[in-house]
Design an enzyme around this catalytic site. Structure first.
Site, short mmCIF file in Angstrom:
data_model
loop_
_atom_site.label_atom_id
_atom_site.label_comp_id
_atom_site.label_asym_id
_atom_site.label_seq_id
_atom_site.Cartn_x
_atom_site.Cartn_y
_atom_site.Cartn_z
N ARG A 42 -8.95 0.69 9.89
CA ARG A 42 -8.49 -0.68 10.14
C ARG A 42 -9.51 -1.47 10.94
O ARG A 42 -9.29 -2.66 11.19
CB ARG A 42 -7.19 -0.62 10.94
CG ARG A 42 -5.93 -0.88 10.15
CD ARG A 42 -4.76 -0.71 11.11
NE ARG A 42 -3.58 -1.41 10.71
CZ ARG A 42 -2.59 -0.88 9.99
NH1 ARG A 42 -2.69 0.34 9.55
NH2 ARG A 42 -1.51 -1.59 9.72
N LYS A 98 0.83 -1.21 0.00
CA LYS A 98 0.00 0.00 0.00
C LYS A 98 0.87 1.26 0.00
O LYS A 98 0.64 2.19 -0.76
CB LYS A 98 -0.91 0.03 1.25
CG LYS A 98 -1.82 -1.19 1.37
CD LYS A 98 -2.71 -1.12 2.59
CE LYS A 98 -1.95 -1.15 3.93
NZ LYS A 98 -1.21 -2.42 4.17
N ARG A 111 0.49 -8.98 13.72
CA ARG A 111 -0.19 -8.02 12.85
C ARG A 111 -1.09 -8.73 11.85
O ARG A 111 -2.17 -8.24 11.54
CB ARG A 111 0.84 -7.16 12.11
CG ARG A 111 1.39 -6.06 13.01
CD ARG A 111 2.78 -5.67 12.64
NE ARG A 111 2.86 -5.00 11.36
CZ ARG A 111 3.92 -5.04 10.57
NH1 ARG A 111 4.99 -5.73 10.92
NH2 ARG A 111 3.92 -4.39 9.44
N ARG A 140 11.75 -5.91 4.35
CA ARG A 140 11.47 -4.49 4.13
C ARG A 140 12.53 -3.60 4.77
O ARG A 140 12.98 -3.84 5.88
CB ARG A 140 10.10 -4.14 4.70
CG ARG A 140 9.80 -2.64 4.67
CD ARG A 140 8.34 -2.31 4.72
NE ARG A 140 7.71 -2.65 5.98
CZ ARG A 140 6.41 -2.48 6.23
NH1 ARG A 140 5.61 -2.00 5.28
NH2 ARG A 140 5.91 -2.81 7.39
P1 ADP Z 1 1.76 -1.98 7.96
O1 ADP Z 1 1.03 -1.51 6.76
O2 ADP Z 1 3.10 -2.53 7.68
O3 ADP Z 1 0.95 -2.87 8.85
P2 ADP Z 1 1.41 0.68 9.17
O4 ADP Z 1 2.53 1.61 9.00
O5 ADP Z 1 0.17 0.90 8.38
O6 ADP Z 1 2.03 -0.77 8.93
O7 ADP Z 1 0.98 0.63 10.72
C1 ADP Z 1 1.93 0.39 11.72
C2 ADP Z 1 1.25 0.28 13.06
O8 ADP Z 1 0.62 1.53 13.41
C3 ADP Z 1 0.13 -0.75 13.18
O9 ADP Z 1 0.62 -2.05 13.42
C4 ADP Z 1 -0.65 -0.20 14.38
O10 ADP Z 1 0.03 -0.43 15.59
C5 ADP Z 1 -0.58 1.32 14.12
N1 ADP Z 1 -1.70 1.77 13.28
C6 ADP Z 1 -1.61 2.26 12.01
N2 ADP Z 1 -2.82 2.59 11.53
C7 ADP Z 1 -3.72 2.28 12.50
C8 ADP Z 1 -5.13 2.35 12.61
N3 ADP Z 1 -5.89 2.80 11.59
N4 ADP Z 1 -5.71 1.94 13.77
C9 ADP Z 1 -4.97 1.49 14.80
N5 ADP Z 1 -3.64 1.37 14.77
C10 ADP Z 1 -3.00 1.76 13.63
P1 ADP Z 2 2.36 -1.85 3.22
O1 ADP Z 2 2.39 -0.35 3.17
O2 ADP Z 2 1.12 -2.42 2.59
O3 ADP Z 2 2.61 -2.41 4.57
P2 ADP Z 2 4.89 -1.67 1.70
O4 ADP Z 2 4.53 -0.76 0.58
O5 ADP Z 2 5.71 -1.12 2.78
O6 ADP Z 2 3.55 -2.37 2.29
O7 ADP Z 2 5.60 -2.96 1.06
C1 ADP Z 2 6.03 -4.04 1.88
C2 ADP Z 2 7.36 -4.58 1.35
O8 ADP Z 2 7.15 -5.20 0.08
C3 ADP Z 2 8.41 -3.51 1.12
O9 ADP Z 2 9.67 -4.08 1.41
C4 ADP Z 2 8.30 -3.19 -0.37
O10 ADP Z 2 9.53 -2.73 -0.92
C5 ADP Z 2 7.91 -4.54 -0.95
N1 ADP Z 2 7.00 -4.47 -2.10
C6 ADP Z 2 5.99 -3.59 -2.31
N2 ADP Z 2 5.35 -3.83 -3.47
C7 ADP Z 2 5.97 -4.92 -4.02
C8 ADP Z 2 5.77 -5.69 -5.22
N3 ADP Z 2 4.79 -5.39 -6.09
N4 ADP Z 2 6.60 -6.75 -5.44
C9 ADP Z 2 7.57 -7.07 -4.56
N5 ADP Z 2 7.81 -6.39 -3.42
C10 ADP Z 2 7.02 -5.33 -3.14
#
Ligand code: ADP
Ligand code: ADP
Ligand code: ZN
Length: 208
Positions: free
Chosen positions: A88, A13, A166, A122
Site C-alpha cells: 500500500r 479486490k 481511507r 458493504r
Molecule cells: P479496504 O480494501 O476496504 O481498504 P483492507 O481490508 O484491505 O480494506 O484494509 C483494512 C485496513 O487494514 C486498512 O485501512 C489499514 O488500516 C490496514 N491495512 C491493510 N493492509 C495494509 C497495508 N498493506 N499497510 C498498512 N495498513 C494496512
Molecule cells: P475491496 O476488497 O477492494 O475493499 P470488496 O471486494 O470488499 O472491496 O467490495 C466492496 C463492496 O462492493 C462490497 O460490498 C462488495 O459486495 C461490492 N462489490 C464488489 N464488486 C462489485 C461489483 N463488481 N459491482 C457491485 N458491487 C461490487
C-alpha cells in the site's frame, strides 16, 4: 502465479480474490483480514493495530511488511498467491521486491463515487470473510452468508468518516504504486465498475 490486487478500498479486490483463489487454486492473502483476525483474537498485534484500522489509517510499514514476509513463507504460498491490500506504500512495494517475485499487478479501476456507494453498503461474513452489498450483491437471506451460513456484519471502518480518510490515504500513499508497477512492466488494468461476473471474466482473460 504470484499476483497483487491493487485498487482503492471498495474496488472489489476481495470479491475478485474469493473467486480467483478457487479458480487458480492459490491462497488469498489479505493484510486487512490478517489484522482483523488479530483484533478479534485480542493478540498483541491486534491491540497494537485496532485504533489504526478503526480510523482508516495505515499500520506502520515495517510491521506490515514483516507479517507479509512471514505469511509468504508458509507452504501453501509456494505455488503462487494473491496479495490483496499489500503493498500500500512505496516502502512496502520496494521491500516486497526483496523477498518475492511478482508476475502481475492487477489494478482494479473505479470512480470515487462508486467506491463510496460500495463501502457504505458493504456487509462481511464473520466466519468466511466473503463480502456482500445490501443493494448490489445481496445475500439470499438477510444478514446470512450464502456460502457458509455465517453472520454478516458492517466493518467499523465502513463509516463515512473512516471511508473518506481511507480514500485520501489511498490517493496519497497507494496510488503512486500504479506508476511504480507500470515502470516495472507488470501492471494490468481491469475495469471494476462492471458487473462482478464481467470483472471476473476480464480478470481471467488478462491473466491467461
Ligand atoms: P479496504 O480494501 O476496504 O481498504 P483492507 O481490508 O484491505 O480494506 O484494509 C483494512 C485496513 O487494514 C486498512 O485501512 C489499514 O488500516 C490496514 N491495512 C491493510 N493492509 C495494509 C497495508 N498493506 N499497510 C498498512 N495498513 C494496512
Ligand atoms: P475491496 O476488497 O477492494 O475493499 P470488496 O471486494 O470488499 O472491496 O467490495 C466492496 C463492496 O462492493 C462490497 O460490498 C462488495 O459486495 C461490492 N462489490 C464488489 N464488486 C462489485 C461489483 N463488481 N459491482 C457491485 N458491487 C461490487
Ligand atoms: Zn461466510
Amino acid at each position: 502465479m504470484n499476483l497483487i490486487f491493487l485498487g482503492p478500498p471498495g474496488a472489489g479486490k476481495g470479491t475478485m480474490a474469493f473467486r480467483a483463489k478457487e479458480h487458480f487454486k492459490i491462497p488469498h492473502i489479505s493484510t486487512g483480514d490478517l489484522f482483523r483476525a488479530a483484533i478479534k483474537n485480542e493478540t498483541d498485534l491486534g491491540k497494537q493495530v485496532k485504533s489504526i484500522l478503526d480510523a482508516g489509517n495505515l499500520v506502520p510499514d515495517e510491521l506490515t511488511t514483516s507479517i507479509v514476509k512471514e505469511r509468504l513463507q508458509q507452504p501453501d504460498a509456494t505455488n503462487g498467491f494473491i496479495l490483496d491490500g499489500f503493498p500500500r506504500t512505496l516502502y512496502q512495494a520496494k521491500a516486497l521486491k526483496e523477498f518475492s517475485a511478482i508476475d502481475s499487478v492487477v489494478n482494479f479501476t473505479i470512480t470515487e463515487d462508486e467506491v463510496i456507494r460500495r463501502l457504505s453498503g458493504r456487509r462481511v461474513c464473520k466466519s468466511c470473510g466473503e463480502s456482500y452489498h445490501i443493494e448490489f450483491i445481496p445475500p439470499s437471506k438477510d444478514g446470512i452468508c450464502d456460502k457458509c451460513g455465517g453472520e454478516l456484519y458492517t466493518r467499523a471502518d465502513d463509516q463515512i468518516d473512516a471511508i473518506k480518510n481511507r480514500l485520501s490515504v489511498y490517493g496519497e500513499s497507494t496510488e503512486p504504486l500504479i506508476s511504480f508497477y507500470k515502470n516495472e512492466g507488470s501492471l494490468v488494468n481491469v475495469d471494476s465498475s462492471q458487473h462482478p461476473d464481467k470483472v471476473f471474466e476480464d480478470l481471467k482473460a488478462i491473466l491467461k
